[in-house]
Design a protein around this motif. Sequence first.
Motif, short mmCIF file in Angstrom:
data_model
loop_
_atom_site.label_atom_id
_atom_site.label_comp_id
_atom_site.label_asym_id
_atom_site.label_seq_id
_atom_site.Cartn_x
_atom_site.Cartn_y
_atom_site.Cartn_z
N PHE A 175 -11.56 6.13 -10.09
CA PHE A 175 -11.90 5.28 -9.48
C PHE A 175 -11.13 6.06 -7.82
N PRO A 176 -11.69 5.48 -6.89
CA PRO A 176 -11.21 6.08 -5.51
C PRO A 176 -9.91 5.31 -4.88
N PRO A 177 -9.32 5.71 -3.79
CA PRO A 177 -8.18 5.47 -3.52
C PRO A 177 -8.25 3.80 -3.30
N HIS A 178 -7.32 3.00 -3.01
CA HIS A 178 -7.03 1.92 -2.50
C HIS A 178 -6.36 2.51 -0.79
N ASP A 179 -7.17 1.41 -0.61
CA ASP A 179 -6.25 1.04 1.63
C ASP A 179 -6.07 0.16 1.70
N PHE A 180 -5.13 0.03 1.88
CA PHE A 180 -4.16 -2.00 2.83
C PHE A 180 -3.45 -1.84 4.29
N LYS A 181 -3.21 -1.79 4.58
CA LYS A 181 -1.98 -2.13 5.68
C LYS A 181 -0.34 -3.06 5.37
N ILE A 182 0.49 -2.32 5.63
CA ILE A 182 2.07 -2.48 5.87
C ILE A 182 2.28 -2.31 6.89
#
Length: 386
Positions: A175-182
Amino acid sequence: MLRRENLERPKRLLSIDGGGIRGIIAAQVLLKIESILCEPDDTPWNCLGDYFDFIGGTSTGSILAAGLAKGMKVQDLLNLYVDRGQDIFSRNWLIGRLWSKYSAKSLERNLKEVFGNMTLGSDELKTLLLVVAKNVTDARNWFFVNSPNNKFYNLNKDIELWNFVRASTAAPTFFPPHDFKIDGQPYEFIDGGMSMFNNPSFQLFLEATKKDYGIGWATGEENILLISVGTGFRIGKIPFQNAKWYTIVDWAGYAVSTLMEDANAQQNFLMSLLARTSDANQNTIRQELDAVAVPQFQQIEDLASDGLPPDTTGILARLSNLLTYHRYTTEFTSRRFRELGLSGIDPDEVAPMDAVKEIPALLEIGEAIANEQVQKADFERFLHPD
């Protein structure tokens, strides 16, 4: 969460390995545990989220851990794998396979359906939760914990829970990486199994007991029970003269699987040094360590030289008595499957993390492991009501 952290009775921890669709095996083991703890008429617990005080998971284990912390019954989580496994492992379009074998769309849709808008700091979570992921933007392992005393809690508490689980399940090549903001900063995450924490048992123990991590529960074999549930393991042997023909793609898949298996063994090695466990369970741990040639010691005193002062021996003995530990898993070999009464199952077919065509066989393996290894006696000293 603070109420659970401050309970004075002995504490109960649950750790769940990664392993893709082999999470079915862990779920079958959890079903057996649930039948022991939550189904008797006089039990005070309705689900495993009621019984366990801290649940940790990596990769597919994070799905199970988060679901249990939410209060889900094990059968509902097992159904997620059985009914939606084929959908989750939906092959990427041809060009897309240069980046990942499977699209993340179905996985994300299902995670959102299960966890909705629930955040890491949600009051709906019944118990403490640890989710392991690897932050590739800053090249560090990240451990997401919903304890209000965790130093990163205020940064993470309002982020939707499915994001952490999706990050933990982003296995490279699958699966591709997952990105979100912290805290306003964007990060990319991959599977927590791309670290030494595919089996998160040791980290879960540290998060629960190391005071500067925020919780600081007392250690000791009467104070901490840690149940570690594996997804089975298969050592990646390559027939002689075949390795030289491996392509970059072949080695990428091999690297992912062998790292996870080695990480599991390393964590078990650490736990075997620190914990007290039954003779039967020691045999399970021994098999896992033997498979990858990890040295074994009955207790930490075995490492001590004859020149150590006598009082040091007592200190080392106490170090091998920091908790009670039980590990449930099995090696995928023809010999082992025959012992489990599963001689018709091919170990090579069920070992891949995306073996969705082998779901019926994985169900059989999980049930056999549960019946062989999970014992009511494993929990008898940890049945205190809240």
